[in-house]
Enzyme design. Structure first.
Site, PDB file in Angstrom:
ATOM      1  N   GLU A 248       0.876  -1.295  -0.034  1.00  8.86           N
ATOM      2  CA  GLU A 248      -0.184   0.116  -0.103  1.00  8.86           C
ATOM      3  C   GLU A 248       0.734   1.227  -0.034  1.00  8.86           C
ATOM      4  OE1 GLU A 248      -2.710  -0.482   3.163  1.00  8.86           O
ATOM      5  OE2 GLU A 248      -3.652  -2.179   2.487  1.00  8.86           O
TER       6      GLU A 248
ATOM      7  N   GLU B 139      -6.552 -10.031  -2.385  1.00  9.04           N
ATOM      8  CA  GLU B 139      -7.186  -9.992  -0.961  1.00  9.04           C
ATOM      9  C   GLU B 139      -8.621  -9.787  -1.274  1.00  9.04           C
ATOM     10  OE1 GLU B 139      -5.393  -7.304   1.531  1.00  9.04           O
ATOM     11  OE2 GLU B 139      -3.490  -7.492   1.034  1.00  9.04           O
TER      12      GLU B 139
END
Length: 618
Positions: A387, A491
């Site tokens: 991220e 995910e």
């Protein structure tokens, strides 16, 4: 009354009850044949559509170029439903949105384009109005249109500026895509939308930089029906995921086994499909059985993260990840390493934010050497920096020493056989998130390359869906595919709600069918307190609606069993998902013989017309 008698009465023919026959004259026979052909045609079309193929469906264009071009290419689909997409008819079909002034200009090469200037608000630009349809949720089936958006844009001067394509619909404003427009060349903007309500909509363009003029050309808006969209998936799977196979069954003397029943069973798919786990699986037999009967790929939910492995500085604890890795090895399950670093300041070990720059540099060097040195060669991939499009904790604290390029270079040395991923959320989920848009993702890749790292790199798309917009998802993956890097959905989950299972199925089918996607991992690790956002079972490991969806997908693509019969020459032809298989049969002419079986592998062939030839003999 029999069907035959009804037919006779309807065509005013003579019905003989004693012989149960109908007497037709030639005209009645022709009329009956026409009726039967029409019925058969309608049935065939319905069957073909359900099978995923629509005759004469408009093919989907997966192409995207990240190059900035001197002249824009022609609009895809010839503009679709856009009026005057290349501005060859001046401003016909176009109007000002806000207070922008519009004019059509011509380049030195003779290319016409529209210019929005004198912009005082971000939304001042060119606009076109459409009537966009949507299938409402009725019990009676109807039609829904998915809208695919693409255009070419440029700005008048200055630094790069973000230009967003937006639709004003009856239910609100929706961004459908954006691009980093440049001065002096044309950038491609690609996106997608599904409207919530039929009605009048307006397309317009936005840029927060009001000092620039926005130039637009080669605009395309193409509607697809649900059946056409499904056809795209079907065609993509047939082309990208399957190969034709020809089985030749012969006996021990080489004679063909005619009309022989055979069974083809998939042992392992080439397409990785998995689900996250955590330490709860180690002590719960029901969880173990449920998971291992379905998945051969996984990611540890939190057990490999820095804040788990080193809660106290210099006191490392890998007991949980070690135990999980032992479990996965014993069950033949491949693991993605998640993650080496997480750039979100909230998810650092508690002692890390207080470190000075040199101390933090030493700590990050120790961390990457520790976790990757320990598990090198035991995982198939690493999320090296997690991220780092939304967050920049390490880069901000360390400057050049904390650049992503440095960490990827170190990771490639420590575990050169593993795939090294960027991993980010909202890239395929949220059209309005500029931080992690496909363009921002491609820019981050360029930054890592320009920083000196030129080794292997892969794209990780988390896929935490709150809203599901399948056309946008497809277009976002199209854009990322222009990098020619491997892409995984890493995910995947869908926000809880009454249609959670249905939406999960849409996302799974879209991801699996896209030719650029190389693997999928669900983010549904179970715990007694509940899952992160999406559970697949209840606490007794009975499937929820989401679990049923996953099982259906597994049975269709990752647990294929085909029953067939050889022809008069001992051949059987089919099309199979790429992977490892076993073909077997029982020679019915010799009941005492054992069942014959043979393993084989199905891989991509040079042409869609080629066959993989497998000979099995007893």
């Amino acid at each position: 009354m029999t069907l035959l008698k009804l037919v006779a009465q309807n065509f005013k023919t003579c019905y003989n009850e004693d012989e149960n026959t109908v007497l037709f004259d030639s005209n009645i026979v022709l009329l009956f044949l026409h009726f039967w052909l029409l019925f058969s045609y309608m049935f065939l079309i319905k069957w073909v559509c359900c099978a995923g193929f629509v005759a004469n469906a408009i093919p989907y264009d997966y192409s995207f170029t990240n190059e900035c071009l001197e002249n824009p290419k022609n609009p895809q689909y010839n503009g679709g439903i856009v009026v005057n997409p290349e501005f060859k008819e001046g401003l016909k079909g176009w109007a000002s949105f806000g207070n922008a002034k519009l004019q059509v200009q011509r380049s030195e090469t003779g290319n016409e384009f529209i210019v929005a200037h004198q912009r005082n608000q971000s939304f001042d630009s060119a606009s076109q109005e459409f009537f966009m349809d949507h299938e409402k949720l009725y019990t009676f089936s109807g039609r829904m249109f998915d809208f695919y958006k693409k255009s070419w844009v440029q700005i008048s001067h200055g630094d790069d500026a973000t230009v967003v394509a937006t639709f004003r619909t009856p239910t609100g404003f929706y961004d459908v895509g954006l691009t980093m427009a440049k001065s002096g060349c044309w950038s491609m903007l690609k996106g997608g939308i599904t409207v919530n309500q039929s009605g009048s909509t307006q397309l317009y363009f936005q840029s927060k930089n009001t000092s620039i003029d926005i130039w637009v050309d080669s605009v395309s808006l193409q509607p697809f029906t649900q059946e056409e969209w499904k056809a795209h998936r079907y065609q993509s799977i047939e082309k990208e995921r399957k190969s034709k196979v020809k089985i030749h069954a012969v006996d021990s003397e080489g004679k063909p086994l005619v009309n022989q029943k055979i069974t083809i069973s998939q042992k392992l798919s080439n397409f990785p499909f998995g689900c996250a786990i955590n330490t709860n699986i180690l002590t719960n037999e029901a969880y173990k059985n449920w998971f291992t009967s379905r998945f051969k790929y996984t990611t540890f939910e939190n057990e490999m993260k820095w804040y788990t492995n080193e809660r106290v500085q210099n006191q490392e604890d890998y007991s949980s990840s070690d135990a999980l890795l032992e479990f996965t090895k014993s069950n033949g399950i491949s693991v993605r390493g998640h993650n080496v670093f997480w750039d979100d300041p909230k998810y650092q070990p508690s002692w890390v934010p207080n470190l000075e720059s040199q101390q933090l540099e030493d700590a990050t060097t120790k961390r990457i050497n520790s976790v990757m040195g320990r598990y090198s060669g035991q995982v198939i991939a690493w999320d090296v920096v997690n991220e780092n499009m939304h967050f920049d904790f390490l880069e901000r604290k360390l400057g050049e020493m904390g650049s992503s390029s440095k960490f990827y270079s170190m990771a490639n040395v420590l575990d050169g056989n593993a795939d090294l991923f960027l991993n980010e959320y909202n890239t395929i989920e949220e059209p309005g998130d500029e931080l992690s848009s496909p363009d921002s993702y491609l820019k981050k890749i360029e930054e890592i390359r320009s920083g000196g790292y030129h080794g292997p790199l892969s794209i990780g798309l988390e896929g935490h869906f709150t809203n599901v917009d399948i056309p946008y998802m497809r277009s976002a993956i199209d854009k990322l595919a222009s990098s020619r890097l491997p892409i995984w959905i890493t995910e995947l989950d869908v926000q809880p709600g009454p249609n959670q299972g249905e939406l999960l199925e849409q996302v799974l089918r879209e991801a699996h069918a896209h030719p650029a996607v190389n693997g999928i991992v669900l983010w549904s690790a179970w715990s007694p307190e509940g899952c992160y956002r999406m559970c697949l079972t209840d606490n007794d490991f009975r499937n929820l609606a989401t679990g049923d969806v996953v099982d259906n997908i597994i049975n269709e693509f990752f647990g294929v069993v085909v029953m067939g019969m050889t022809d008069g020459s001992g051949f059987y032809e089919t099309s199979l998902i790429h992977g490892d298989y076993e073909v077997s049969y029982q020679n019915e002419t010799d009941v005492k013989s054992s069942r014959i079986s043979q393993d084989f592998k199905v891989e991509a062939l040079g042409s869609s017309e080629d066959f993989l030839n497998i000979k099995i003999s007893g």
